[in-house]
Design a protein around this motif. Sequence first.
Motif, PDB file in Angstrom:
ATOM      1  N   THR A  68       0.794  -1.236   0.000  1.00 32.13           N
ATOM      2  CA  THR A  68       0.000   0.000   0.000  1.00 32.13           C
ATOM      3  C   THR A  68       0.820   1.276   0.000  1.00 32.13           C
ATOM      4  O   THR A  68       0.275   2.343  -0.260  1.00 32.13           O
ATOM      5  CB  THR A  68      -0.916   0.038   1.236  1.00 32.13           C
ATOM      6  OG1 THR A  68      -0.106   0.186   2.426  1.00 32.13           O
ATOM      7  CG2 THR A  68      -1.759  -1.223   1.343  1.00 32.13           C
ATOM      8  N   GLY A  69       2.117   1.188   0.348  1.00 39.25           N
ATOM      9  CA  GLY A  69       2.903   2.405   0.476  1.00 39.25           C
ATOM     10  C   GLY A  69       2.386   3.319   1.567  1.00 39.25           C
ATOM     11  O   GLY A  69       2.612   4.538   1.531  1.00 39.25           O
ATOM     12  N   TYR A  70       1.741   2.753   2.591  1.00 38.60           N
ATOM     13  CA  TYR A  70       1.061   3.570   3.600  1.00 38.60           C
ATOM     14  C   TYR A  70       2.007   4.523   4.335  1.00 38.60           C
ATOM     15  O   TYR A  70       1.589   5.584   4.818  1.00 38.60           O
ATOM     16  CB  TYR A  70       0.352   2.665   4.618  1.00 38.60           C
ATOM     17  CG  TYR A  70       1.248   2.114   5.701  1.00 38.60           C
ATOM     18  CD1 TYR A  70       1.171   2.576   7.011  1.00 38.60           C
ATOM     19  CD2 TYR A  70       2.207   1.135   5.422  1.00 38.60           C
ATOM     20  CE1 TYR A  70       2.004   2.080   8.000  1.00 38.60           C
ATOM     21  CE2 TYR A  70       3.030   0.633   6.401  1.00 38.60           C
ATOM     22  CZ  TYR A  70       2.929   1.110   7.691  1.00 38.60           C
ATOM     23  OH  TYR A  70       3.763   0.624   8.672  1.00 38.60           O
ATOM     24  N   ALA A  71       3.281   4.149   4.466  1.00 38.47           N
ATOM     25  CA  ALA A  71       4.228   4.975   5.203  1.00 38.47           C
ATOM     26  C   ALA A  71       4.898   6.022   4.328  1.00 38.47           C
ATOM     27  O   ALA A  71       5.699   6.817   4.823  1.00 38.47           O
ATOM     28  CB  ALA A  71       5.295   4.085   5.850  1.00 38.47           C
ATOM     29  N   SER A  72       4.582   6.031   3.052  1.00 39.39           N
ATOM     30  CA  SER A  72       5.197   6.975   2.111  1.00 39.39           C
ATOM     31  C   SER A  72       4.249   8.125   1.824  1.00 39.39           C
ATOM     32  O   SER A  72       3.019   7.969   1.905  1.00 39.39           O
ATOM     33  CB  SER A  72       5.540   6.276   0.796  1.00 39.39           C
ATOM     34  OG  SER A  72       6.423   5.204   1.003  1.00 39.39           O
ATOM     35  N   PRO A  73       4.780   9.297   1.478  1.00 46.46           N
ATOM     36  CA  PRO A  73       3.911  10.377   1.016  1.00 46.46           C
ATOM     37  C   PRO A  73       3.120   9.918  -0.205  1.00 46.46           C
ATOM     38  O   PRO A  73       3.617   9.104  -1.011  1.00 46.46           O
ATOM     39  CB  PRO A  73       4.898  11.494   0.660  1.00 46.46           C
ATOM     40  CG  PRO A  73       6.144  11.179   1.423  1.00 46.46           C
ATOM     41  CD  PRO A  73       6.200   9.685   1.498  1.00 46.46           C
ATOM     42  N   PRO A  74       1.905  10.406  -0.384  1.00 43.86           N
ATOM     43  CA  PRO A  74       1.087   9.951  -1.525  1.00 43.86           C
ATOM     44  C   PRO A  74       1.795  10.052  -2.866  1.00 43.86           C
ATOM     45  O   PRO A  74       1.634   9.169  -3.723  1.00 43.86           O
ATOM     46  CB  PRO A  74      -0.136  10.868  -1.451  1.00 43.86           C
ATOM     47  CG  PRO A  74      -0.256  11.212   0.003  1.00 43.86           C
ATOM     48  CD  PRO A  74       1.159  11.312   0.500  1.00 43.86           C
ATOM     49  N   GLY A  75       2.603  11.074  -3.048  1.00 43.91           N
ATOM     50  CA  GLY A  75       3.278  11.247  -4.325  1.00 43.91           C
ATOM     51  C   GLY A  75       4.324  10.202  -4.614  1.00 43.91           C
ATOM     52  O   GLY A  75       4.770  10.060  -5.761  1.00 43.91           O
ATOM     53  N   GLU A  76       4.740   9.448  -3.588  1.00 41.07           N
ATOM     54  CA  GLU A  76       5.773   8.434  -3.770  1.00 41.07           C
ATOM     55  C   GLU A  76       5.184   7.028  -3.902  1.00 41.07           C
ATOM     56  O   GLU A  76       5.925   6.059  -4.067  1.00 41.07           O
ATOM     57  CB  GLU A  76       6.766   8.476  -2.605  1.00 41.07           C
ATOM     58  CG  GLU A  76       7.543   9.790  -2.527  1.00 41.07           C
ATOM     59  CD  GLU A  76       8.512   9.831  -1.356  1.00 41.07           C
ATOM     60  OE1 GLU A  76       8.689   8.774  -0.705  1.00 41.07           O
ATOM     61  OE2 GLU A  76       9.067  10.907  -1.092  1.00 41.07           O
ATOM     62  N   ARG A  77       3.878   6.892  -3.828  1.00 42.65           N
ATOM     63  CA  ARG A  77       3.235   5.587  -3.980  1.00 42.65           C
ATOM     64  C   ARG A  77       3.001   5.289  -5.452  1.00 42.65           C
ATOM     65  O   ARG A  77       2.737   6.200  -6.248  1.00 42.65           O
ATOM     66  CB  ARG A  77       1.894   5.560  -3.242  1.00 42.65           C
ATOM     67  CG  ARG A  77       1.995   5.761  -1.753  1.00 42.65           C
ATOM     68  CD  ARG A  77       0.625   5.984  -1.126  1.00 42.65           C
ATOM     69  NE  ARG A  77       0.744   6.351   0.281  1.00 42.65           N
ATOM     70  CZ  ARG A  77      -0.181   7.018   0.969  1.00 42.65           C
ATOM     71  NH1 ARG A  77      -1.307   7.407   0.357  1.00 42.65           N
ATOM     72  NH2 ARG A  77       0.019   7.316   2.234  1.00 42.65           N
TER      73      ARG A  77
END
Length: 465
Positions: free
Chosen positions: A230-239
Amino acid sequence: MAGLLLAGTLAGALAPAPAAQAQDTGPRPAGCPAGLPAGAACWTGTDANGAHYAIAIPERWNGGLVVHAHGGPDLGDASDPARSVEDLGRWRVMVDQGYAWAGSSYRRGGYGTRMAAADTENVRRVFVEEFGEPRRTYVHGQSWGGDVAAKVVETYAGKGGPYDGALLTNGGLGGGSRGYDYRVDLRVVYQYYCANLPRPEEPQYPLWQGLRRGSTLTSAGLRARLQECTGYASPPGERTALQQRNLDDILNVTGIPERTLESHLRFSVFTFRDIVHERLGGRNPFSNRGVRYSGSHDDKALNAGVERFSADPAAVRDLSYDSDLTGRVAIPVLTLHATDDPTAFVEHEAAYRDTLRGAGRDRWLVQTFTGEHEHSALSDAEYATSLAALDRWARTGQRPTPRSVAASCPAFDEVYGTGCFYDPGFRPAPYASRVRPRPGGTSWPAMSAAQEQAWSRVPGVGIAP
């Protein structure tokens, strides 16, 4: 940072007893955590069941006692000597208000609501044996400890019993048989989208187990898999686009806030493993038959592909007997709950309200709500306000209202400066509006007093201490 500093201070101020003293059941004088009022005296000890505890008495003691039930459950085989010490520091406002305080770490980690209730009652008895009978005794429970304290009320606090009232704060009051259904849903929805818990090449197991017995997966490993999907720990732009869609679908379908997604998933993995393998002998207490999931980008595919399972009736009975509430209450109960609690959703209060109403005991309940956004702690001014309102109700018999409680908070906030955020007009929506009900699971109480009595005669019923 404040929490880390407090934890470090507590570790130095109230060091756990050495292992060699684990069988010493008497309270031993100990230094008090930083922040307790000057002149307070503190003790630590271990009860006859091996549960560590902490006790504090202020110099200007008002004669009252608050018996504390902690949340969790923490996982592990043994009692954690640091837990009761940390909680004493966290709820030092109650000592500051003139009350003695006693809290148990429980005799072991892992699930067991009746066990935790018994250990909470045991630390009250230790206090009475060592320091005398208080003028008034209140039980306080936070989070899962709210369910534990509510079980104390039903089990040990009948008319003429040792407790005069209960304060339940941000409590998980839906009980075990229904209170974790949204985590059951998270477990299966997560696996549908992520397919990495377990991975296809790993040993497979039914998801109601949380995690297979013997797995070496750690919390860090779980976070890595959640991040991968999910990339939950990343800023939205990095998902990636797929990570964002997976995250959106999981959150939209389950209704779990993004900021507590990892902690809810951790519960549905590690705590479910404890419940199933360690407490219920491998039997399944969970079901998602008949549940229709919605809110994803393709609900038809989700409902066709999500794992389904039915509960073992005996496992449901044992979990229900251990942790569900009958509403059989005969002392004042005041609750305080953040409306935006991201862990124990405020709709748990609706379940508790309907439980007491179903038992014809709702006259003993007053519920208050605040506009706060956290689960683990509320404003010190509100804790002090709640305790004073409960004490007045117990002493005078005059039942407060949410508005009268809110109106008394500013006086306490002059002392603590932590804010008053009451919303006297708030009323939580039904539990089923937030958590998808299972067939037949919308009436309360989830366990009637008659069921509890009948089940109590079944050999080995419930969860062993």
